[in-house]
Write a protein that holds these residues in place. Structure first.
Motif, PDB file in Angstrom:
ATOM      1  N   PRO A 169      38.620 -23.180   2.224  1.00 56.15           N
ATOM      2  CA  PRO A 169      37.678 -23.881   3.111  1.00 56.15           C
ATOM      3  C   PRO A 169      36.253 -23.340   3.036  1.00 56.15           C
ATOM      4  O   PRO A 169      35.311 -24.033   3.432  1.00 56.15           O
ATOM      5  CB  PRO A 169      38.274 -23.651   4.509  1.00 56.15           C
ATOM      6  N   ASN A 170      36.093 -22.112   2.508  1.00 61.08           N
ATOM      7  CA  ASN A 170      34.761 -21.521   2.379  1.00 61.08           C
ATOM      8  C   ASN A 170      34.194 -21.617   0.968  1.00 61.08           C
ATOM      9  O   ASN A 170      33.142 -21.034   0.679  1.00 61.08           O
ATOM     10  CB  ASN A 170      34.788 -20.044   2.808  1.00 61.08           C
ATOM     11  N   PHE A 171      34.875 -22.332   0.088  1.00 58.44           N
ATOM     12  CA  PHE A 171      34.345 -22.513  -1.256  1.00 58.44           C
ATOM     13  C   PHE A 171      32.947 -23.134  -1.177  1.00 58.44           C
ATOM     14  O   PHE A 171      32.689 -23.997  -0.321  1.00 58.44           O
ATOM     15  CB  PHE A 171      35.260 -23.423  -2.081  1.00 58.44           C
ATOM     16  N   PRO A 172      32.040 -22.742  -2.060  1.00 56.12           N
ATOM     17  CA  PRO A 172      30.671 -23.274  -2.006  1.00 56.12           C
ATOM     18  C   PRO A 172      30.610 -24.791  -2.158  1.00 56.12           C
ATOM     19  O   PRO A 172      29.711 -25.426  -1.600  1.00 56.12           O
ATOM     20  CB  PRO A 172      29.970 -22.563  -3.168  1.00 56.12           C
ATOM     21  N   THR A 173      31.549 -25.381  -2.874  1.00 51.83           N
ATOM     22  CA  THR A 173      31.580 -26.847  -3.011  1.00 51.83           C
ATOM     23  C   THR A 173      31.758 -27.508  -1.641  1.00 51.83           C
ATOM     24  O   THR A 173      31.055 -28.473  -1.311  1.00 51.83           O
ATOM     25  CB  THR A 173      32.746 -27.249  -3.930  1.00 51.83           C
ATOM     26  N   ILE A 174      32.696 -26.972  -0.850  1.00 52.78           N
ATOM     27  CA  ILE A 174      32.986 -27.542   0.469  1.00 52.78           C
ATOM     28  C   ILE A 174      31.810 -27.326   1.415  1.00 52.78           C
ATOM     29  O   ILE A 174      31.377 -28.255   2.122  1.00 52.78           O
ATOM     30  CB  ILE A 174      34.271 -26.927   1.065  1.00 52.78           C
ATOM     31  N   ARG A 175      31.267 -26.108   1.429  1.00 52.79           N
ATOM     32  CA  ARG A 175      30.180 -25.801   2.362  1.00 52.79           C
ATOM     33  C   ARG A 175      28.907 -26.586   2.019  1.00 52.79           C
ATOM     34  O   ARG A 175      28.187 -27.037   2.920  1.00 52.79           O
ATOM     35  CB  ARG A 175      29.902 -24.299   2.374  1.00 52.79           C
ATOM     36  N   LEU A 176      28.631 -26.783   0.762  1.00 52.55           N
ATOM     37  CA  LEU A 176      27.444 -27.565   0.381  1.00 52.55           C
ATOM     38  C   LEU A 176      27.618 -29.032   0.734  1.00 52.55           C
ATOM     39  O   LEU A 176      26.664 -29.701   1.155  1.00 52.55           O
ATOM     40  CB  LEU A 176      27.144 -27.395  -1.107  1.00 52.55           C
ATOM     41  N   SER A 177      28.827 -29.536   0.594  1.00 58.61           N
ATOM     42  CA  SER A 177      29.085 -30.924   0.971  1.00 58.61           C
ATOM     43  C   SER A 177      28.922 -31.103   2.483  1.00 58.61           C
ATOM     44  O   SER A 177      28.350 -32.089   2.955  1.00 58.61           O
ATOM     45  CB  SER A 177      30.497 -31.338   0.541  1.00 58.61           C
ATOM     46  N   GLN A 178      29.425 -30.140   3.248  1.00 53.06           N
ATOM     47  CA  GLN A 178      29.272 -30.203   4.711  1.00 53.06           C
ATOM     48  C   GLN A 178      27.807 -30.109   5.120  1.00 53.06           C
ATOM     49  O   GLN A 178      27.354 -30.816   6.034  1.00 53.06           O
ATOM     50  CB  GLN A 178      30.077 -29.077   5.361  1.00 53.06           C
ATOM     51  N   LEU A 179      27.049 -29.232   4.455  1.00 58.25           N
ATOM     52  CA  LEU A 179      25.623 -29.106   4.746  1.00 58.25           C
ATOM     53  C   LEU A 179      24.901 -30.410   4.438  1.00 58.25           C
ATOM     54  O   LEU A 179      24.031 -30.856   5.210  1.00 58.25           O
ATOM     55  CB  LEU A 179      25.021 -27.951   3.926  1.00 58.25           C
ATOM     56  N   ALA A 180      25.260 -31.029   3.328  1.00 59.38           N
ATOM     57  CA  ALA A 180      24.658 -32.326   2.966  1.00 59.38           C
ATOM     58  C   ALA A 180      24.978 -33.377   4.030  1.00 59.38           C
ATOM     59  O   ALA A 180      24.107 -34.153   4.452  1.00 59.38           O
ATOM     60  CB  ALA A 180      25.159 -32.770   1.598  1.00 59.38           C
ATOM     61  N   ASN A 181      26.215 -33.403   4.477  1.00 57.63           N
ATOM     62  CA  ASN A 181      26.624 -34.389   5.474  1.00 57.63           C
ATOM     63  C   ASN A 181      25.927 -34.155   6.817  1.00 57.63           C
ATOM     64  O   ASN A 181      25.571 -35.106   7.521  1.00 57.63           O
ATOM     65  CB  ASN A 181      28.137 -34.350   5.658  1.00 57.63           C
ATOM     66  N   LEU A 182      25.722 -32.888   7.156  1.00 62.56           N
ATOM     67  CA  LEU A 182      25.015 -32.560   8.402  1.00 62.56           C
ATOM     68  C   LEU A 182      23.616 -33.164   8.392  1.00 62.56           C
ATOM     69  O   LEU A 182      23.186 -33.787   9.373  1.00 62.56           O
ATOM     70  CB  LEU A 182      24.935 -31.036   8.565  1.00 62.56           C
ATOM     71  N   TYR A 183      22.907 -33.000   7.274  1.00 64.02           N
ATOM     72  CA  TYR A 183      21.541 -33.508   7.193  1.00 64.02           C
ATOM     73  C   TYR A 183      21.508 -35.020   6.938  1.00 64.02           C
ATOM     74  O   TYR A 183      20.500 -35.667   7.220  1.00 64.02           O
ATOM     75  CB  TYR A 183      20.753 -32.741   6.136  1.00 64.02           C
ATOM     76  N   HIS A 184      22.584 -35.554   6.433  1.00 65.93           N
ATOM     77  CA  HIS A 184      22.675 -37.016   6.298  1.00 65.93           C
ATOM     78  C   HIS A 184      22.837 -37.674   7.670  1.00 65.93           C
ATOM     79  O   HIS A 184      22.209 -38.705   7.962  1.00 65.93           O
ATOM     80  CB  HIS A 184      23.855 -37.380   5.395  1.00 65.93           C
ATOM     81  N   ILE A 185      23.656 -37.062   8.523  1.00 64.48           N
ATOM     82  CA  ILE A 185      23.933 -37.631   9.851  1.00 64.48           C
ATOM     83  C   ILE A 185      22.753 -37.433  10.801  1.00 64.48           C
ATOM     84  O   ILE A 185      22.392 -38.331  11.563  1.00 64.48           O
ATOM     85  CB  ILE A 185      25.205 -36.988  10.443  1.00 64.48           C
ATOM     86  N   HIS A 186      22.127 -36.258  10.737  1.00 70.12           N
ATOM     87  CA  HIS A 186      21.063 -35.926  11.688  1.00 70.12           C
ATOM     88  C   HIS A 186      19.708 -35.864  10.962  1.00 70.12           C
ATOM     89  O   HIS A 186      19.395 -34.880  10.298  1.00 70.12           O
ATOM     90  CB  HIS A 186      21.360 -34.593  12.366  1.00 70.12           C
ATOM     91  N   GLN A 187      18.941 -36.904  11.124  1.00 71.85           N
ATOM     92  CA  GLN A 187      17.661 -37.009  10.419  1.00 71.85           C
ATOM     93  C   GLN A 187      16.603 -36.047  10.984  1.00 71.85           C
ATOM     94  O   GLN A 187      15.706 -35.634  10.272  1.00 71.85           O
ATOM     95  CB  GLN A 187      17.143 -38.447  10.507  1.00 71.85           C
ATOM     96  N   SER A 188      16.709 -35.712  12.278  1.00 75.89           N
ATOM     97  CA  SER A 188      15.747 -34.788  12.914  1.00 75.89           C
ATOM     98  C   SER A 188      16.533 -33.675  13.597  1.00 75.89           C
ATOM     99  O   SER A 188      16.564 -33.567  14.829  1.00 75.89           O
ATOM    100  CB  SER A 188      14.862 -35.534  13.915  1.00 75.89           C
ATOM    101  N   LEU A 189      17.150 -32.848  12.796  1.00 73.45           N
ATOM    102  CA  LEU A 189      18.061 -31.839  13.329  1.00 73.45           C
ATOM    103  C   LEU A 189      17.332 -30.800  14.172  1.00 73.45           C
ATOM    104  O   LEU A 189      17.842 -30.360  15.202  1.00 73.45           O
ATOM    105  CB  LEU A 189      18.806 -31.156  12.171  1.00 73.45           C
ATOM    106  N   PHE A 190      16.145 -30.418  13.756  1.00 75.35           N
ATOM    107  CA  PHE A 190      15.430 -29.361  14.473  1.00 75.35           C
ATOM    108  C   PHE A 190      15.164 -29.745  15.926  1.00 75.35           C
ATOM    109  O   PHE A 190      15.382 -28.946  16.837  1.00 75.35           O
ATOM    110  CB  PHE A 190      14.115 -29.016  13.773  1.00 75.35           C
TER     111      PHE A 190
END
Length: 423
Positions: A270-291
Protein backbone atom coordinates in the motif's frame (compact mmCIF):
# COMPACT_ATOMS: atom_id res chain seq x y z
CA UNK A 1 30.99 20.79 35.07
CA UNK A 2 29.63 22.83 32.15
CA UNK A 3 30.02 26.57 31.80
CA UNK A 4 26.31 26.65 30.99
CA UNK A 5 25.68 25.48 34.55
CA UNK A 6 27.54 28.51 35.89
CA UNK A 7 25.41 30.73 33.63
CA UNK A 8 22.34 29.05 35.11
CA UNK A 9 23.55 29.54 38.69
CA UNK A 10 24.32 33.22 38.11
CA UNK A 11 21.18 33.99 36.09
CA UNK A 12 18.79 32.47 38.64
CA UNK A 13 20.88 33.32 41.75
CA UNK A 14 21.27 29.70 42.80
CA UNK A 15 23.94 30.64 45.33
CA UNK A 16 24.14 32.31 48.72
CA UNK A 17 23.82 35.97 47.77
CA UNK A 18 24.50 37.19 51.31
CA UNK A 19 28.09 37.83 52.39
CA UNK A 20 29.52 37.54 48.87
CA UNK A 21 33.14 38.60 48.57
CA UNK A 22 35.64 38.91 45.75
CA UNK A 23 38.81 36.83 45.87
CA UNK A 24 40.42 40.01 47.23
CA UNK A 25 37.96 40.14 50.13
CA UNK A 26 35.72 43.00 48.95
CA UNK A 27 31.99 42.76 49.65
CA UNK A 28 29.67 42.20 46.67
CA UNK A 29 26.02 43.25 46.56
CA UNK A 30 23.97 42.29 43.50
CA UNK A 31 21.27 44.66 42.30
CA UNK A 32 20.90 42.99 38.89
CA UNK A 33 22.69 39.98 37.39
CA UNK A 34 22.26 41.53 33.94
CA UNK A 35 20.84 40.31 30.67
CA UNK A 36 21.99 36.92 29.39
CA UNK A 37 23.90 37.30 26.12
CA UNK A 38 23.72 34.34 23.73
CA UNK A 39 25.91 35.97 21.08
CA UNK A 40 29.56 36.99 21.05
CA UNK A 41 30.86 39.21 23.84
CA UNK A 42 30.53 39.04 27.63
CA UNK A 43 28.03 36.53 29.03
CA UNK A 44 25.79 39.06 30.80
CA UNK A 45 25.14 42.66 29.81
CA UNK A 46 24.15 45.61 31.99
CA UNK A 47 24.65 44.05 35.41
CA UNK A 48 24.44 46.34 38.46
CA UNK A 49 26.67 45.59 41.44
CA UNK A 50 28.21 47.20 44.48
CA UNK A 51 31.79 46.05 45.05
CA UNK A 52 33.28 47.43 48.23
CA UNK A 53 32.00 50.99 48.42
CA UNK A 54 31.76 51.47 44.67
CA UNK A 55 28.58 51.02 42.57
CA UNK A 56 29.18 49.51 39.13
CA UNK A 57 27.11 49.08 35.99
CA UNK A 58 28.57 46.90 33.26
CA UNK A 59 29.11 43.36 32.05
CA UNK A 60 29.81 40.03 33.73
CA UNK A 61 31.96 37.30 32.21
CA UNK A 62 31.73 33.69 33.42
CA UNK A 63 34.34 30.93 33.15
CA UNK A 64 35.13 27.60 34.76
CA UNK A 65 38.60 28.86 35.67
CA UNK A 66 40.09 32.35 35.82
CA UNK A 67 42.81 31.46 33.32
CA UNK A 68 40.10 30.93 30.66
CA UNK A 69 40.10 34.75 30.39
CA UNK A 70 43.52 34.50 28.75
CA UNK A 71 42.79 31.23 26.92
CA UNK A 72 39.97 33.06 25.12
CA UNK A 73 42.03 36.17 24.45
CA UNK A 74 39.75 38.55 26.38
CA UNK A 75 42.69 40.65 27.56
CA UNK A 76 43.14 41.79 23.93
CA UNK A 77 39.45 42.36 23.16
CA UNK A 78 37.83 45.79 23.65
CA UNK A 79 34.44 44.09 24.11
CA UNK A 80 35.63 42.96 27.55
CA UNK A 81 36.92 46.33 28.77
CA UNK A 82 33.61 46.97 30.50
CA UNK A 83 33.55 43.71 32.49
CA UNK A 84 32.93 44.65 36.12
CA UNK A 85 33.01 41.14 37.58
CA UNK A 86 34.64 37.86 36.55
CA UNK A 87 32.58 34.95 37.89
CA UNK A 88 34.47 31.63 37.99
CA UNK A 89 34.05 28.23 39.53
CA UNK A 90 37.70 28.08 40.48
CA UNK A 91 40.04 31.06 40.82
CA UNK A 92 43.52 30.04 39.61
CA UNK A 93 45.08 33.32 38.43
CA UNK A 94 44.64 37.08 38.62
CA UNK A 95 42.94 38.65 35.59
CA UNK A 96 43.57 42.05 34.02
CA UNK A 97 41.82 44.06 31.35
CA UNK A 98 43.49 45.38 28.22
CA UNK A 99 44.59 48.51 30.14
CA UNK A 100 46.09 46.32 32.90
CA UNK A 101 43.47 47.20 35.50
CA UNK A 102 42.44 44.16 37.60
CA UNK A 103 39.04 42.55 37.12
CA UNK A 104 37.28 41.71 40.42
CA UNK A 105 36.65 37.95 40.67
CA UNK A 106 33.96 35.92 42.42
CA UNK A 107 34.81 32.26 43.09
CA UNK A 108 31.35 30.72 42.79
CA UNK A 109 32.06 27.28 44.26
CA UNK A 110 32.31 28.87 47.72
CA UNK A 111 28.67 29.99 47.58
CA UNK A 112 26.67 27.49 45.50
CA UNK A 113 23.73 25.90 47.30
CA UNK A 114 24.80 22.26 48.00
CA UNK A 115 21.48 20.71 46.88
CA UNK A 116 21.76 22.40 43.49
CA UNK A 117 25.27 21.05 43.00
CA UNK A 118 24.29 17.53 44.11
CA UNK A 119 21.27 17.52 41.80
CA UNK A 120 23.42 18.75 38.92
CA UNK A 121 26.00 16.03 39.48
CA UNK A 122 23.28 13.37 39.62
CA UNK A 123 21.64 14.67 36.45
CA UNK A 124 24.88 14.80 34.47
CA UNK A 125 26.54 11.72 35.94
CA UNK A 126 28.57 9.66 33.48
CA UNK A 127 26.41 6.56 33.91
CA UNK A 128 25.10 5.03 30.70
CA UNK A 129 21.65 6.56 30.26
CA UNK A 130 19.19 6.95 27.43
CA UNK A 131 18.43 10.47 28.70
CA UNK A 132 20.00 12.22 31.69
CA UNK A 133 16.80 12.30 33.76
CA UNK A 134 15.52 8.82 32.97
CA UNK A 135 15.62 7.61 36.61
CA UNK A 136 13.56 10.59 37.78
CA UNK A 137 11.44 11.40 34.72
CA UNK A 138 8.37 9.71 36.22
CA UNK A 139 8.52 12.01 39.28
CA UNK A 140 7.87 15.20 37.29
CA UNK A 141 4.48 16.66 38.17
CA UNK A 142 1.71 16.72 35.57
CA UNK A 143 1.36 20.50 35.53
CA UNK A 144 5.02 21.01 34.61
CA UNK A 145 4.90 18.27 31.98
CA UNK A 146 1.70 19.48 30.35
CA UNK A 147 2.87 23.08 30.01
CA UNK A 148 6.37 22.14 28.89
CA UNK A 149 5.11 19.70 26.24
CA UNK A 150 2.75 22.30 24.80
CA UNK A 151 5.62 24.77 24.53
CA UNK A 152 7.80 22.10 22.91
CA UNK A 153 5.06 21.34 20.41
CA UNK A 154 5.03 24.93 19.22
CA UNK A 155 8.84 24.98 19.15
CA UNK A 156 8.62 22.08 16.71
CA UNK A 157 6.03 23.92 14.62
CA UNK A 158 8.32 26.96 14.60
CA UNK A 159 11.17 24.81 13.31
CA UNK A 160 8.98 23.37 10.55
CA UNK A 161 7.72 26.83 9.65
CA UNK A 162 11.29 27.83 8.71
CA UNK A 163 11.21 25.25 5.90
CA UNK A 164 7.81 26.53 4.79
CA UNK A 165 9.05 30.14 4.77
CA UNK A 166 11.98 29.14 2.56
CA UNK A 167 9.66 27.34 0.14
CA UNK A 168 7.43 30.41 0.05
CA UNK A 169 10.37 32.56 -1.03
CA UNK A 170 11.27 30.07 -3.76
CA UNK A 171 7.67 29.92 -5.03
CA UNK A 172 7.09 33.69 -4.90
CA UNK A 173 4.60 33.39 -2.05
CA UNK A 174 2.44 30.73 -3.72
CA UNK A 175 0.90 28.88 -0.77
CA UNK A 176 -0.77 26.29 -3.04
CA UNK A 177 2.65 25.39 -4.46
CA UNK A 178 4.16 25.07 -0.98
CA UNK A 179 1.33 22.85 0.20
CA UNK A 180 1.82 20.59 -2.83
CA UNK A 181 5.54 20.19 -2.11
CA UNK A 182 4.97 19.49 1.58
CA UNK A 183 2.20 17.00 0.86
CA UNK A 184 4.33 15.25 -1.77
CA UNK A 185 7.08 14.74 0.82
CA UNK A 186 4.56 13.39 3.33
CA UNK A 187 3.04 11.02 0.75
CA UNK A 188 6.51 9.57 0.23
CA UNK A 189 6.85 8.76 3.93
CA UNK A 190 10.33 8.12 5.31
CA UNK A 191 11.58 5.93 2.45
CA UNK A 192 10.48 8.09 -0.50
CA UNK A 193 9.92 11.46 1.19
CA UNK A 194 13.02 13.07 -0.29
CA UNK A 195 12.32 11.52 -3.71
CA UNK A 196 8.74 12.80 -3.79
CA UNK A 197 9.88 16.22 -2.60
CA UNK A 198 12.48 16.45 -5.38
CA UNK A 199 9.74 15.38 -7.81
CA UNK A 200 7.47 18.20 -6.60
CA UNK A 201 10.37 20.66 -6.81
CA UNK A 202 10.97 19.69 -10.44
CA UNK A 203 7.47 20.70 -11.56
CA UNK A 204 6.27 24.29 -11.55
CA UNK A 205 2.92 24.29 -9.79
CA UNK A 206 1.35 26.07 -12.75
CA UNK A 207 1.72 22.73 -14.58
CA UNK A 208 -0.24 20.99 -11.82
CA UNK A 209 -2.98 23.60 -12.17
CA UNK A 210 -3.15 23.07 -15.94
CA UNK A 211 -3.33 19.26 -15.73
CA UNK A 212 -5.36 18.52 -12.59
CA UNK A 213 -8.73 18.57 -14.37
CA UNK A 214 -7.80 15.24 -16.03
CA UNK A 215 -6.81 12.46 -13.62
CA UNK A 216 -4.88 10.34 -16.13
CA UNK A 217 -2.93 13.36 -17.34
CA UNK A 218 -1.96 14.36 -13.80
CA UNK A 219 -1.06 10.77 -12.93
CA UNK A 220 1.09 10.51 -16.08
CA UNK A 221 2.83 13.73 -15.07
CA UNK A 222 3.69 12.58 -11.53
CA UNK A 223 4.54 8.97 -12.28
CA UNK A 224 6.48 9.90 -15.41
CA UNK A 225 8.45 12.64 -13.67
CA UNK A 226 9.36 10.14 -10.94
CA UNK A 227 11.14 7.94 -13.48
CA UNK A 228 8.68 5.05 -13.18
CA UNK A 229 7.86 5.12 -16.92
CA UNK A 230 11.38 4.37 -18.12
CA UNK A 231 11.21 0.56 -18.27
CA UNK A 232 9.68 -1.62 -20.98
CA UNK A 233 6.25 -2.98 -20.06
CA UNK A 234 3.46 -4.11 -22.33
CA UNK A 235 0.59 -3.12 -20.03
CA UNK A 236 -1.82 -0.89 -22.04
CA UNK A 237 -2.19 1.58 -19.17
CA UNK A 238 1.58 1.87 -18.88
CA UNK A 239 1.87 2.58 -22.62
CA UNK A 240 -0.94 5.14 -22.41
CA UNK A 241 0.71 6.97 -19.48
CA UNK A 242 4.07 6.90 -21.24
CA UNK A 243 2.66 8.58 -24.37
CA UNK A 244 0.84 11.14 -22.21
CA UNK A 245 3.98 11.91 -20.23
CA UNK A 246 6.16 12.30 -23.32
CA UNK A 247 3.70 14.86 -24.65
CA UNK A 248 3.67 16.74 -21.30
CA UNK A 249 7.42 16.59 -21.04
CA UNK A 250 7.84 18.28 -24.40
CA UNK A 251 4.96 20.74 -23.91
CA UNK A 252 6.13 22.00 -20.50
CA UNK A 253 9.85 21.42 -21.07
CA UNK A 254 10.12 19.16 -18.05
CA UNK A 255 13.44 17.90 -16.72
CA UNK A 256 13.66 15.05 -14.23
CA UNK A 257 17.40 14.34 -14.08
CA UNK A 258 17.53 15.89 -10.57
CA UNK A 259 14.62 13.85 -9.24
CA UNK A 260 15.85 11.28 -6.73
CA UNK A 261 14.97 7.66 -7.62
CA UNK A 262 12.03 6.12 -5.77
CA UNK A 263 12.33 2.93 -3.76
CA UNK A 264 10.11 -0.14 -3.41
CA UNK A 265 12.45 -2.08 -1.14
CA UNK A 266 11.10 -2.87 2.36
CA UNK A 267 7.81 -1.11 1.68
CA UNK A 268 4.43 -2.68 2.22
CA UNK A 269 2.51 -2.72 -1.11
CA UNK A 270 0.00 0.00 0.00
CA UNK A 271 3.01 2.33 0.39
CA UNK A 272 4.53 1.59 -3.00
CA UNK A 273 5.38 4.85 -4.81
CA UNK A 274 3.03 3.93 -7.67
CA UNK A 275 0.06 3.81 -5.28
CA UNK A 276 1.00 6.95 -3.35
CA UNK A 277 1.57 8.99 -6.51
CA UNK A 278 -1.76 7.89 -7.92
CA UNK A 279 -3.49 8.90 -4.67
CA UNK A 280 -1.70 12.26 -4.69
CA UNK A 281 -2.83 12.81 -8.29
CA UNK A 282 -6.41 11.94 -7.38
CA UNK A 283 -6.33 14.29 -4.38
CA UNK A 284 -5.40 17.23 -6.60
CA UNK A 285 -7.83 16.12 -9.30
CA UNK A 286 -10.75 16.16 -6.83
CA UNK A 287 -9.78 19.35 -4.98
CA UNK A 288 -8.94 22.20 -7.32
CA UNK A 289 -8.22 24.67 -4.45
CA UNK A 290 -6.86 22.42 -1.75
CA UNK A 291 -4.95 25.09 0.15
CA UNK A 292 -8.02 27.24 0.87
CA UNK A 293 -9.88 24.15 2.12
CA UNK A 294 -7.00 23.32 4.45
CA UNK A 295 -6.86 26.84 5.86
CA UNK A 296 -10.62 27.27 6.21
CA UNK A 297 -11.19 24.01 8.09
CA UNK A 298 -10.61 23.57 11.84
CA UNK A 299 -12.50 20.30 12.34
CA UNK A 300 -10.69 17.02 12.21
CA UNK A 301 -13.65 15.18 10.65
CA UNK A 302 -13.50 17.66 7.75
CA UNK A 303 -9.86 16.74 7.16
CA UNK A 304 -10.60 13.02 7.24
CA UNK A 305 -13.24 13.62 4.56
CA UNK A 306 -10.99 15.94 2.56
CA UNK A 307 -8.13 13.45 2.26
CA UNK A 308 -10.25 10.31 1.86
CA UNK A 309 -9.25 9.57 -1.72
CA UNK A 310 -8.31 6.44 -3.64
CA UNK A 311 -5.90 5.55 -6.41
CA UNK A 312 -7.12 5.46 -10.02
CA UNK A 313 -8.95 2.40 -11.40
CA UNK A 314 -5.87 0.67 -12.83
CA UNK A 315 -4.36 0.37 -9.36
CA UNK A 316 -7.39 -1.50 -7.99
CA UNK A 317 -5.82 -4.62 -9.48
CA UNK A 318 -2.14 -3.60 -9.44
CA UNK A 319 0.62 -2.42 -7.12
CA UNK A 320 3.16 -2.26 -9.95
CA UNK A 321 2.77 -2.04 -13.72
CA UNK A 322 4.24 -5.50 -14.23
CA UNK A 323 2.04 -7.72 -12.05
CA UNK A 324 -1.72 -7.98 -11.51
CA UNK A 325 -2.98 -8.41 -7.96
CA UNK A 326 -6.19 -9.30 -6.15
CA UNK A 327 -8.78 -6.48 -6.56
CA UNK A 328 -8.83 -3.94 -3.72
CA UNK A 329 -9.63 -0.26 -3.35
CA UNK A 330 -6.44 1.59 -2.50
CA UNK A 331 -8.00 4.21 -0.22
CA UNK A 332 -5.93 6.52 1.98
CA UNK A 333 -6.30 5.23 5.53
CA UNK A 334 -7.11 7.25 8.65
CA UNK A 335 -3.63 6.59 10.06
CA UNK A 336 -2.05 7.91 6.86
CA UNK A 337 -4.25 11.03 6.98
CA UNK A 338 -3.06 11.52 10.58
CA UNK A 339 0.53 11.65 9.29
CA UNK A 340 -0.46 14.18 6.64
CA UNK A 341 -2.07 16.34 9.32
CA UNK A 342 0.92 16.08 11.66
CA UNK A 343 3.67 16.65 9.11
CA UNK A 344 2.02 19.01 6.61
CA UNK A 345 -1.42 20.40 7.37
CA UNK A 346 -0.86 21.70 10.92
CA UNK A 347 2.59 23.16 10.15
CA UNK A 348 1.10 24.90 7.08
CA UNK A 349 -1.79 26.30 9.14
CA UNK A 350 0.65 27.49 11.81
CA UNK A 351 2.99 29.16 9.29
CA UNK A 352 0.10 30.81 7.45
CA UNK A 353 -1.38 32.24 10.66
CA UNK A 354 2.06 33.41 11.75
CA UNK A 355 2.68 35.24 8.46
CA UNK A 356 -0.71 36.95 8.64
CA UNK A 357 -0.47 37.86 12.32
CA UNK A 358 -3.43 35.67 13.21
CA UNK A 359 -4.00 33.59 16.35
CA UNK A 360 -4.34 29.91 15.49
CA UNK A 361 -2.62 28.18 18.42
CA UNK A 362 -5.78 27.00 20.20
CA UNK A 363 -7.34 25.68 16.97
CA UNK A 364 -4.15 23.80 16.09
CA UNK A 365 -3.87 22.29 19.57
CA UNK A 366 -7.53 21.25 19.42
CA UNK A 367 -6.82 19.27 16.24
CA UNK A 368 -3.46 17.90 17.42
CA UNK A 369 -4.86 16.42 20.63
CA UNK A 370 -7.52 14.54 18.63
CA UNK A 371 -4.87 12.75 16.55
CA UNK A 372 -3.43 9.59 18.07
CA UNK A 373 0.19 9.57 19.15
CA UNK A 374 2.74 8.40 16.63
CA UNK A 375 4.61 5.18 17.36
CA UNK A 376 8.36 4.79 17.20
CA UNK A 377 11.28 3.71 19.38
CA UNK A 378 11.76 7.16 20.94
CA UNK A 379 8.14 7.47 22.01
CA UNK A 380 8.11 3.89 23.27
CA UNK A 381 11.13 4.69 25.43
CA UNK A 382 9.46 7.79 26.91
CA UNK A 383 6.27 5.83 27.58
CA UNK A 384 8.31 3.17 29.39
CA UNK A 385 9.54 5.88 31.75
CA UNK A 386 6.07 7.39 32.18
CA UNK A 387 2.90 6.87 30.16
CA UNK A 388 2.82 10.28 28.55
CA UNK A 389 2.30 10.20 24.79
CA UNK A 390 -1.42 9.91 24.05
CA UNK A 391 -1.86 12.42 21.22
CA UNK A 392 0.13 13.78 18.30
CA UNK A 393 0.74 17.00 20.22
CA UNK A 394 2.52 15.03 22.93
CA UNK A 395 4.37 12.76 20.51
CA UNK A 396 5.66 15.70 18.47
CA UNK A 397 6.64 17.52 21.66
CA UNK A 398 8.57 14.49 22.93
CA UNK A 399 10.43 14.16 19.63
CA UNK A 400 11.38 17.84 19.98
CA UNK A 401 12.46 17.25 23.58
CA UNK A 402 14.69 14.31 22.66
CA UNK A 403 16.32 15.95 19.61
CA UNK A 404 16.78 19.50 20.88
CA UNK A 405 17.31 19.01 24.62
CA UNK A 406 18.09 15.44 25.71
CA UNK A 407 20.51 14.65 22.88
CA UNK A 408 22.26 18.01 23.37
CA UNK A 409 22.46 17.80 27.18
CA UNK A 410 20.22 20.85 27.28
CA UNK A 411 18.81 20.06 30.74
CA UNK A 412 19.50 23.58 32.01
CA UNK A 413 17.13 24.97 29.35
CA UNK A 414 14.50 22.28 29.99
CA UNK A 415 11.58 22.64 32.42
CA UNK A 416 12.06 19.02 33.48
CA UNK A 417 15.77 19.52 34.11
CA UNK A 418 15.06 22.71 36.04
CA UNK A 419 12.56 21.00 38.32
CA UNK A 420 15.04 18.23 39.08
CA UNK A 421 17.82 20.72 39.75
CA UNK A 422 15.68 22.67 42.19
CA UNK A 423 13.99 19.83 44.04
Amino acid sequence: MQEDFLHYIWKYKKFQIQNLRTTEGEDIMITSVGQHNFNSGPDFFNAQLKIGEQFWAGNVEIHLKSFDWYSHGHEKDKAYDNVILHVVWEHDTEVFRKDNTPVPTLQLKDYVIPDILNNYENLFSKQSKWINCETEFASIDEFTLKNWLERLYFERLERKSKTIELLLQQSKNDWEAVLFKMLAKSFGLKVNGDSFFSLAQSIDFSVIRKTQSNLQTLEALLIGQSGLLESKTEAPYYISLTKEYQFLKQKFRLENHKVLPVQFFRLRPPNFPTIRLSQLANLYHIHQSLFSKVIDSNRIDHFYELFKVTSSNFWKTHYTFQKESRPSIKRITKSFIDLLLINTVLPIKFAYAKQHGEEADSAIVKIAIQIQSEKNSILNAFNNLKKISNSSMESQALLQLKAEYCDKNGCLKCAIGNQLLNK
